[in-house]
Design a protein around this motif. Structure first.
Motif, mmCIF file in Angstrom:
data_model
loop_
_atom_site.group_PDB
_atom_site.id
_atom_site.type_symbol
_atom_site.label_atom_id
_atom_site.label_comp_id
_atom_site.label_asym_id
_atom_site.label_seq_id
_atom_site.Cartn_x
_atom_site.Cartn_y
_atom_site.Cartn_z
ATOM 1 N N ARG A 128 32.014 47.284 59.471
ATOM 2 C CA ARG A 128 31.226 46.047 59.390
ATOM 3 C C ARG A 128 31.395 45.388 58.018
ATOM 4 N N GLU B 218 32.809 41.705 57.420
ATOM 5 C CA GLU B 218 31.990 40.726 56.704
ATOM 6 C C GLU B 218 32.751 40.106 55.544
ATOM 7 N N GLU C 291 30.679 42.794 68.813
ATOM 8 C CA GLU C 291 29.310 42.419 68.437
ATOM 9 C C GLU C 291 29.228 42.044 66.963
ATOM 10 N N ALA C 292 29.858 42.839 66.105
ATOM 11 C CA ALA C 292 29.841 42.549 64.667
ATOM 12 C C ALA C 292 30.553 41.233 64.379
ATOM 13 N N ASP D 101 28.247 38.408 65.346
ATOM 14 C CA ASP D 101 27.121 38.330 64.403
ATOM 15 C C ASP D 101 27.523 37.588 63.131
ATOM 16 N N ILE D 102 28.677 37.940 62.600
ATOM 17 C CA ILE D 102 29.097 37.364 61.316
ATOM 18 C C ILE D 102 29.534 35.915 61.487
ATOM 19 N N GLY E 173 28.424 33.928 63.655
ATOM 20 C CA GLY E 173 27.216 33.164 63.951
ATOM 21 C C GLY E 173 26.418 32.771 62.722
ATOM 22 N N GLU E 174 26.756 33.348 61.558
ATOM 23 C CA GLU E 174 26.063 32.986 60.322
ATOM 24 C C GLU E 174 26.454 31.591 59.824
ATOM 25 N N ASP F 119 27.735 27.970 64.909
ATOM 26 C CA ASP F 119 26.780 28.912 65.482
ATOM 27 C C ASP F 119 26.390 28.580 66.923
ATOM 28 N N ASP G 159 26.539 31.290 69.812
ATOM 29 C CA ASP G 159 25.361 31.644 70.611
ATOM 30 C C ASP G 159 25.691 31.642 72.105
ATOM 31 N N VAL H 290 27.661 34.745 72.869
ATOM 32 C CA VAL H 290 26.789 35.925 72.856
ATOM 33 C C VAL H 290 26.038 36.032 74.185
ATOM 34 N N THR I 40 26.463 39.139 76.657
ATOM 35 C CA THR I 40 25.270 39.928 76.978
ATOM 36 C C THR I 40 25.082 40.029 78.487
#
Length: 421
Positions: A297, A301, A392-393, A396-397, A399-400, A405, A409, A412, A416
Motif C-alpha cells: 500500500r 500510495e 481496492e488500494a 482508494d488512492i 479516489g483521493e 473521484d 466512486d 467502487v 462492490t
C-alpha cells in the motif's frame, strides 16, 4: 498536590511507553538499506566480471568502462562498492598505484551540464555547484578538478539513465586523456542503471565510448533470496524468534514480484517490527502477510500520488476493464475506455499512441502488467494490459483526487456489487 501524584501513578504516566516486554532484534542495523554485507555468494559471477574490468588499473592503465544494469534491488551498487573497496585496499598496499574513486548519483541531473556541475561539487567535498557558464567551460572546469586527483580515476555514476539523451559528458569523460584534456590521469566511468532500455537509447558514439564491458544483474530467484535473508536473519534476530516458514514466505513473495533482495529484506524487517509492536514473542506467517499489505500500500500510495492526470486516466481505464472482467485488454480496447472516461471528466483526450506510451510507463512503474503478444504467422505484435496492484488500494488512492473521484466512486460501486472488493 498528593492527589495529582496518585492520579499519575494510577494512569501509568510514570511508565515509559518505549519499553517492550519482548525481544526480537539482536542487531537491527543488518536489515537497513545502508548495511554492507561482507560476502555476495549469489553474485560471484558478476563480481568476477567486475573484477576483470577493474583489473587493468592495477597494471598501470585505466580500468575498463563498465555498465551495470538490472532492476532495482539486484545488488548492483552493493557489488560495485564491494569490489571498489577491495581495489582501494589493494591500492593502499602498493607504492605504484594511486587511486581516486568518485561516487555520485545522476538522480535529478537530467543533462550533461548538470551532471558535470554535480561531479565538481562532489570532488570539492560538497561546496556550492558552479553555474552561469557554458557547457564546454563547465567541462573544462571539471577537467581542472580531475587533474588534482590521483593518477587512476574511477567515476561511478548511479542512476545514470537520469541523464536521458543529453549524454555528451558520457562521451567526453572516457576520452578525456585521448583528447588531451588530461595528461597524467587514467579515467574510467562505471554507470549503474535500473532502466533496462537506457543503453539502447544512447547515441552510437556514447555506446562505442562507454561500453567496454556490460554486466546484467538478473532478478534473484526464491532460493537465492532465502540464502540472503538467512545470512542477515542470523545476525539481526534473537535466536528462536523466527518461525520456519517466515523466510521462505518473504523470499517467495519477493521472487514472484521483482526478484528484489531489497524488497525481501524490507518485508522481513517489517514483519519483525510488527511482532515487536504487538508484543509477540515469535515472528510468524501472519506478520509477513500483514507486512506485505502495508508495504504494498505504501508503494502504491507513493507512486500514484505522483501520477499526471493522463497517467491517472490511462490507469483508470484498465481498472474499469478489470472490474468488467475484460482484462488482459489490448491497447485499442483500453483506448476506447479511456475516451469514455475522458469524456465524462471533460478532460483533454490524447491520441491512441500517446495513451499507449502512458500505459507502458505505468507498466514500468509496476502499476500494470504490460505484456507483448505476437500475432503468429502473420507477424507483428500487440500489447495487453491488466492491473498489477491491489484493486481496492488502487481505487482508494485514486479516489483521493477530487478531479476523478466521481468516476472512482462509480467503479467502487460496481466492484462492490460484483464482490470484487
Amino acid at each position: 498536590m498528593s492527589g495529582d501524584g496518585a492520579n499519575s501513578s494510577d494512569t501509568g504516566l510514570n511508565s515509559n511507553p518505549y519499553g517492550s516486554t519482548v525481544e526480537i532484534f539482536s542487531d537491527e542495523s543488518v536489515l537497513k538499506e545502508d548495511w554492507q554485507p561482507e560476502k555476495l555468494p549469489e553474485r560471484e559471477k558478476e563480481l568476477d566480471e567486475i573484477r576483470n574490468a577493474l583489473a587493468p588499473a592495477t597494471r598501470g592503465v585505466n580500468a575498463h568502462n563498465l555498465f551495470l544494469y538490472g532492476k532495482t534491488g539486484q545488488g548492483k551498487t552493493v557489488a560495485i562498492d564491494h569490489e571498489l573497496d577491495l581495489l582501494n585496499e589493494y591500492a593502499n598496499s602498493q607504492d605504484d598505484l594511486e587511486l581516486s574513486v568518485i561516487k555520485t548519483s545522476a538522480n535529478n541531473q537530467s543533462t550533461s551540464y548538470q551532471l558535470a556541475a554535480h561531479l565538481i561539487k562532489e570532488i570539492r567535498d560538497g561546496s556550492k555547484k558552479p553555474s552561469g557558464i557554458d557547457q564546454q567551460s563547465m567541462f573544462d572546469l571539471l577537467y581542472d578538478e580531475l587533474r588534482d586527483l590521483n593518477e587512476t580515476i574511477i567515476i561511478v555514476i548511479d542512476e545514470i539513465d537520469s541523464i536521458g539523451s543529453n549524454d555528451d559528458l558520457l562521451y567526453e569523460l572516457p576520452r578525456a586523456r585521448k583528447n588531451g584534456h588530461l595528461e597524467d590521469q587514467w579515467i574510467s566511468v562505471i554507470g549503474i542503471s535500473n532502466d533496462l532500455e537506457f543503453r539502447d537509447n544512447l547515441s552510437p558514439k556514447v555506446k562505442d565510448s562507454l561500453y567496454d564491458s556490460e554486466i546484467e544483474f538478473a532478478p534473484y530467484n526464491a532460493n537465492q533470496l532465502t540464502s540472503i535473508l538467512e545470512r542477515r536473519a542470523e545476525r539481526a534476530f534473537i535466536d528462536g524468534v523466527l518461525d520456519g516458514d517466515v523466510i521462505p514466505l518473504c523470499s517467495a513473495f519477493a521472487a514472484q514480484d521483482e526478484g528484489s533482495a531489497r524488497q525481501a529484506i524490507r518485508l522481513l524487517y517489517k514483519a519483525g517490527e510488527l511482532a515487536l509492536n504487538n508484543d509477540d514473542e515469535v515472528i510468524n506467517e501472519s506478520h509477513v502477510r500483514e507486512a506485505r499489505e502495508i508495504l504494498e500500500r505504501k508503494r502504491i500510495e507513493e507512486g500514484m500520488r505522483s501520477l499526471t492526470t493522463q497517467d491517472q486516466l490511462a490507469l483508470l481505464s484498465v481498472v474499469a476493464l478489470e472490474i468488467e472482467e475484460e482484462t488482459p485488454a489490448r491497447t485499442r480496447q483500453v483506448y476506447q475506455k479511456y475516451k469514455d472516461i475522458a469524456t465524462i471528466l471533460d478532460s483533454n483526450q490524447l491520441v491512441e499512441r500517446r495513451v499507449r506510451d502512458h500505459l507502458q510507463s505505468l507498466g514500468m512503474q509496476g502499476f500494470l502488467i504490460a505484456e507483448t503478444r505476437n500475432r503468429g504467422i502473420q507477424g507483428g505484435s500487440h500489447y495487453r494490459f491488466e492491473v498489477k496492484t491491489d484493486l481496492e488500494a488502487t481505487l482508494d488512492i485514486l479516489g483521493e483526487d477530487n478531479r476523478i473521484d466521481g468516476v472512482v466512486d462509480d467503479l467502487v460501486d460496481i466492484a462492490t456489487a460484483k464482490q470484487l472488493l
